[in-house]
Design a protein around this motif. Sequence first.
Motif, PDB file in Angstrom:
ATOM      1  N   TYR A 181       0.837  -1.192   0.000  1.00  0.00           N
ATOM      2  CA  TYR A 181       0.000   0.000   0.000  1.00  0.00           C
ATOM      3  C   TYR A 181       0.877   1.249   0.000  1.00  0.00           C
ATOM      4  O   TYR A 181       0.485   2.299  -0.508  1.00  0.00           O
ATOM      5  CB  TYR A 181      -0.934   0.013   1.216  1.00  0.00           C
ATOM      6  N   ARG A 182       2.080   1.116   0.589  1.00  0.00           N
ATOM      7  CA  ARG A 182       2.989   2.263   0.671  1.00  0.00           C
ATOM      8  C   ARG A 182       4.113   2.195  -0.349  1.00  0.00           C
ATOM      9  O   ARG A 182       4.696   3.229  -0.702  1.00  0.00           O
ATOM     10  CB  ARG A 182       3.599   2.340   2.080  1.00  0.00           C
ATOM     11  N   ARG A 183       4.420   0.997  -0.811  1.00  0.00           N
ATOM     12  CA  ARG A 183       5.523   0.819  -1.766  1.00  0.00           C
ATOM     13  C   ARG A 183       4.977   0.379  -3.126  1.00  0.00           C
ATOM     14  O   ARG A 183       4.118  -0.492  -3.201  1.00  0.00           O
ATOM     15  CB  ARG A 183       6.507  -0.239  -1.261  1.00  0.00           C
ATOM     16  N   GLU A 184       5.493   0.974  -4.175  1.00  0.00           N
ATOM     17  CA  GLU A 184       5.105   0.568  -5.526  1.00  0.00           C
ATOM     18  C   GLU A 184       5.868  -0.686  -5.937  1.00  0.00           C
ATOM     19  O   GLU A 184       6.932  -0.989  -5.409  1.00  0.00           O
ATOM     20  CB  GLU A 184       5.387   1.694  -6.528  1.00  0.00           C
ATOM     21  N   GLY A 185       5.317  -1.389  -6.897  1.00  0.00           N
ATOM     22  CA  GLY A 185       5.992  -2.564  -7.433  1.00  0.00           C
ATOM     23  C   GLY A 185       5.826  -3.786  -6.543  1.00  0.00           C
ATOM     24  O   GLY A 185       5.076  -3.783  -5.557  1.00  0.00           O
ATOM     25  N   LEU A 186       6.553  -4.812  -6.916  1.00  0.00           N
ATOM     26  CA  LEU A 186       6.489  -6.071  -6.174  1.00  0.00           C
ATOM     27  C   LEU A 186       7.306  -5.974  -4.888  1.00  0.00           C
ATOM     28  O   LEU A 186       8.283  -5.214  -4.824  1.00  0.00           O
ATOM     29  CB  LEU A 186       7.035  -7.213  -7.034  1.00  0.00           C
ATOM     30  N   PRO A 187       6.956  -6.731  -3.865  1.00  0.00           N
ATOM     31  CA  PRO A 187       7.780  -6.777  -2.644  1.00  0.00           C
ATOM     32  C   PRO A 187       9.119  -7.438  -2.948  1.00  0.00           C
ATOM     33  O   PRO A 187       9.327  -7.974  -4.041  1.00  0.00           O
ATOM     34  CB  PRO A 187       6.927  -7.605  -1.682  1.00  0.00           C
ATOM     35  N   PRO A 188      10.046  -7.426  -1.993  1.00  0.00           N
ATOM     36  CA  PRO A 188      11.407  -7.938  -2.238  1.00  0.00           C
ATOM     37  C   PRO A 188      11.475  -9.406  -2.646  1.00  0.00           C
ATOM     38  O   PRO A 188      12.452  -9.846  -3.258  1.00  0.00           O
ATOM     39  CB  PRO A 188      12.111  -7.728  -0.899  1.00  0.00           C
ATOM     40  N   GLY A 189      10.447 -10.172  -2.285  1.00  0.00           N
ATOM     41  CA  GLY A 189      10.463 -11.601  -2.602  1.00  0.00           C
ATOM     42  C   GLY A 189       9.107 -12.203  -2.314  1.00  0.00           C
ATOM     43  O   GLY A 189       8.185 -11.511  -1.854  1.00  0.00           O
ATOM     44  N   PRO A 190       8.948 -13.485  -2.572  1.00  0.00           N
ATOM     45  CA  PRO A 190       7.665 -14.151  -2.329  1.00  0.00           C
ATOM     46  C   PRO A 190       7.270 -14.085  -0.857  1.00  0.00           C
ATOM     47  O   PRO A 190       8.116 -14.136   0.027  1.00  0.00           O
ATOM     48  CB  PRO A 190       7.937 -15.600  -2.760  1.00  0.00           C
ATOM     49  N   ILE A 191       5.967 -14.008  -0.607  1.00  0.00           N
ATOM     50  CA  ILE A 191       5.478 -14.012   0.770  1.00  0.00           C
ATOM     51  C   ILE A 191       5.157 -15.442   1.207  1.00  0.00           C
ATOM     52  O   ILE A 191       4.676 -15.658   2.317  1.00  0.00           O
ATOM     53  CB  ILE A 191       4.247 -13.108   0.935  1.00  0.00           C
TER      54      ILE A 191
END
Length: 342
Positions: free
Chosen positions: A274-284
């Motif tokens: 919600y605060r960061r654009e793009g994909l997160p650093p890795g799979p959740i």
Amino acid sequence: MKKVKPKVYVYGAGLVGVAIALLLYYFFFTAFSKKTETEYVYIDKDDTIDSVLVKIGRVGHSHSVAAFSTLARHGGYADDKIRTGRYAIAPDVSAITLFRHFRNGMQSPVTLTVPEAKTTSRLAGFLSRKLMLDSTEVARSFSDSAFCASYGYDTATLPALFVPDTYEVYWNISLDNLMKKMAKANKTFWNFERTNKAEAMGLTPVEVATMASIIDEETANNGEKPMIAGMYYNRLKKGMPLQADPTVKFAHKDFALRRIYRKLLDIDSPYNTYRREGLPPGPIKVASVAGIDAVLNYVHHDYLYMCAKEDFSGTHNFAVSYAEHLQNAARYSKALNERGIK
């Protein structure tokens, strides 16, 4: 005094020989197990001859265990010669055959089904329950940058290495050999077709697995996953935040959350989409094969928003505009309130 004929001695010796042969056969060559089905004995690095005898004693006849003990004593099977592993004791195996298996390390493989674990610590716990691995050591390795880098990943992307599938491995496999096997399976999984599809999307296999892990947490409905993948891919291309609730749960490390309130969206985490654009650093989580293939075969559409359906069917209402999305969200929020879901 009447002489005993030589033939009597011969017959007597023969009978004694037969008796000894039958006794030896009874001890060493008859069925070791008293069970009707194959049993498995696990020998670890802390076992001694005495503990091995105790373990096989739960399965075998007393005379067969005695035979095994005799073979061990005279066959060089000492405490420092014990070989770890998972050994099968079939109903018809003899003591002498079983001894050879234990002495030579002829163990039986185990079937390992890699799960879609939510965290690497949970994956470490699962592996330690299935294999002769220490969960603490595995978890420490999974959080070690150098260890992950040796396989081409980092601590955030490591879950992308694992492809949920069923593998045949030995119970006493080392972590290094297990990781090599997983890396080989990953390379086979990411064949020419899958790699080309990822490249056409402008994504790496790790990024595909990352998006797939989010979709897996959004729904268990495999048929809807390509639709959700299309929605997230549209947001990525437009530079919009994904605003994926599962990433917020991951950021808070609270997977039991049923509702994502506004106050939860302020967490400062690279996984807060919600605060960061793009994909997160890795799979959740370790992404499913269905999730990965859903991303690679996403449905082409114009939807940018989705909200769980108010009928709690596990599927979603999709919207092109934010105004339409708010209407869908209001219906779902009303359904939650009516059910008392906090």
